[in-house]
Design an enzyme around this catalytic site. Structure first.
Site, PDB file in Angstrom:
ATOM      1  N   GLY A  29      41.773 -20.565  29.350  1.00  0.00           N
ATOM      2  CA  GLY A  29      40.286 -21.179  29.270  1.00  0.00           C
ATOM      3  C   GLY A  29      39.975 -22.454  30.072  1.00  0.00           C
ATOM      4  O   GLY A  29      40.246 -23.616  28.844  1.00  0.00           O
ATOM      5  N   ASN A  30      38.938 -22.554  30.257  1.00  0.00           N
ATOM      6  CA  ASN A  30      38.099 -24.068  30.143  1.00  0.00           C
ATOM      7  C   ASN A  30      36.909 -24.147  30.502  1.00  0.00           C
ATOM      8  O   ASN A  30      36.429 -22.592  30.199  1.00  0.00           O
ATOM      9  CB  ASN A  30      38.887 -25.191  31.615  1.00  0.00           C
ATOM     10  CG  ASN A  30      38.548 -23.749  32.912  1.00  0.00           C
ATOM     11  OD1 ASN A  30      37.095 -24.206  32.956  1.00  0.00           O
ATOM     12  ND2 ASN A  30      38.945 -23.655  33.400  1.00  0.00           N
ATOM     13  N   ARG A  31      36.276 -25.028  29.807  1.00  0.00           N
ATOM     14  CA  ARG A  31      34.703 -24.676  29.418  1.00  0.00           C
ATOM     15  C   ARG A  31      34.135 -24.525  31.046  1.00  0.00           C
ATOM     16  O   ARG A  31      32.860 -25.033  30.717  1.00  0.00           O
ATOM     17  CB  ARG A  31      34.367 -26.649  29.112  1.00  0.00           C
ATOM     18  CG  ARG A  31      35.292 -26.883  27.179  1.00  0.00           C
ATOM     19  CD  ARG A  31      34.690 -27.617  26.675  1.00  0.00           C
ATOM     20  NE  ARG A  31      35.757 -28.168  25.771  1.00  0.00           N
ATOM     21  CZ  ARG A  31      35.617 -27.439  24.705  1.00  0.00           C
ATOM     22  NH1 ARG A  31      34.319 -26.734  24.213  1.00  0.00           N
ATOM     23  NH2 ARG A  31      35.921 -27.760  23.698  1.00  0.00           N
TER      24      ARG A  31
END
Ligand code: C5P
Length: 230
Positions: A29-31
């Site tokens: 995932g990412n932020r």
């Protein structure tokens, strides 16, 4: 902005960071929080637009917005390409890569005394660039209006605006919203500074530090003159 200046306009907003599964319990995932996309959807609905929000985030759905929940880049792409709209705003942080293989069962540690530190290698493959697909599939150069986002860091090869202008040209969208990232700024923050670049003018409009809602208002103000309905 007028209260109802987006009446009769169908907009699609994508929001959130995609999640690319590795196995039934893990993902890459990412932020991205999705907050900017949700603010764009909320402001558009308030200004009278019909809003479809295609999201991989789980923030509360704004009033008057139709939510399509997705998880991965490929699901997001399928939903975006299936929806006819006057404007598409790609605020989602779409993963550039996904695991090449998704395990049907949880990936387990091995217990081999000869190799106690053994760990799997994750092979990645490229995800399609949805923004580029949208531009290339457009039969009519003015519909839908296509808006991209860019999280840029300045470096020795140029500043944020130089990088953003190059990205706008490369991707071929009508408008690019560039924000400066790095050192914990922007991702998940409530205030942000963005630069709006249009393909039809070298002028740049800078907004902020401003709330994501104020940024959303400025983005719709810039999109509105480009929209042609019917
Ligand atoms: O190239 P970069 O990832 O910085 O471009 C960001 C823009 O491209 C965003 O609008 C994002 O939603 C879009 N994008 C996309 N498909 C991808 C990667 C990014 O549509 N696979």
């Amino acid at each position: 902005p007028q209260d109802d200046d987006l009446t009769g306009v169908h907009v699609v907003v994508t929001a959130g960071g995609t999640r690319e599964p590795l196995d039934p319990v893990r993902y890459l995932g990412n932020r991205s929080s999705g907050k900017q996309g949700y603010a764009l959807a909320e402001v558009a609905a308030r200004r009278g637009a019909k809003v479809t929000l295609i999201s991989s985030s789980s923030l509360p759905t704004p009033a008057g917005v139709d939510l399509v929940q997705v998880e991965t880049a490929l699901q997001l792409r399928e939903q975006v390409l299936a929806t006819r709209a006057d404007v598409v705003v790609m605020a989602a942080a779409v993963a550039d890569f996904r695991p090449a293989h998704v395990s049907g069962t949880k990936i387990k540690k091995t217990h081999d005394a000869a190799d106690p530190d053994a760990a799997p290698t994750v092979e990645l493959v490229r995800n399609p660039d949805i923004l580029v697909d949208l531009v290339q599939r457009r039969a009519d150069a003015s519909r839908p209006v296509i808006v991209g986002f860019a999280a840029e860091t300045g470096d020795q090869n140029g500043d944020v605006i130089t990088h953003a202008r190059a990205k706008l040209e490369r991707k071929g969208c009508d408008l690019l919203v560039a924000n400066e990232v790095g050192d914990g700024v922007t991702f998940g923050q409530d205030d942000t500074t963005v630069h709006l670049l249009r393909r039809d003018t070298p002028d740049v409009t800078t907004i902020g530090p401003a709330s994501k809602s104020a940024v959303a208002t400025a983005v719709w103000d810039a999109v509105l003159p480009l929209v042609r309905t019917s």
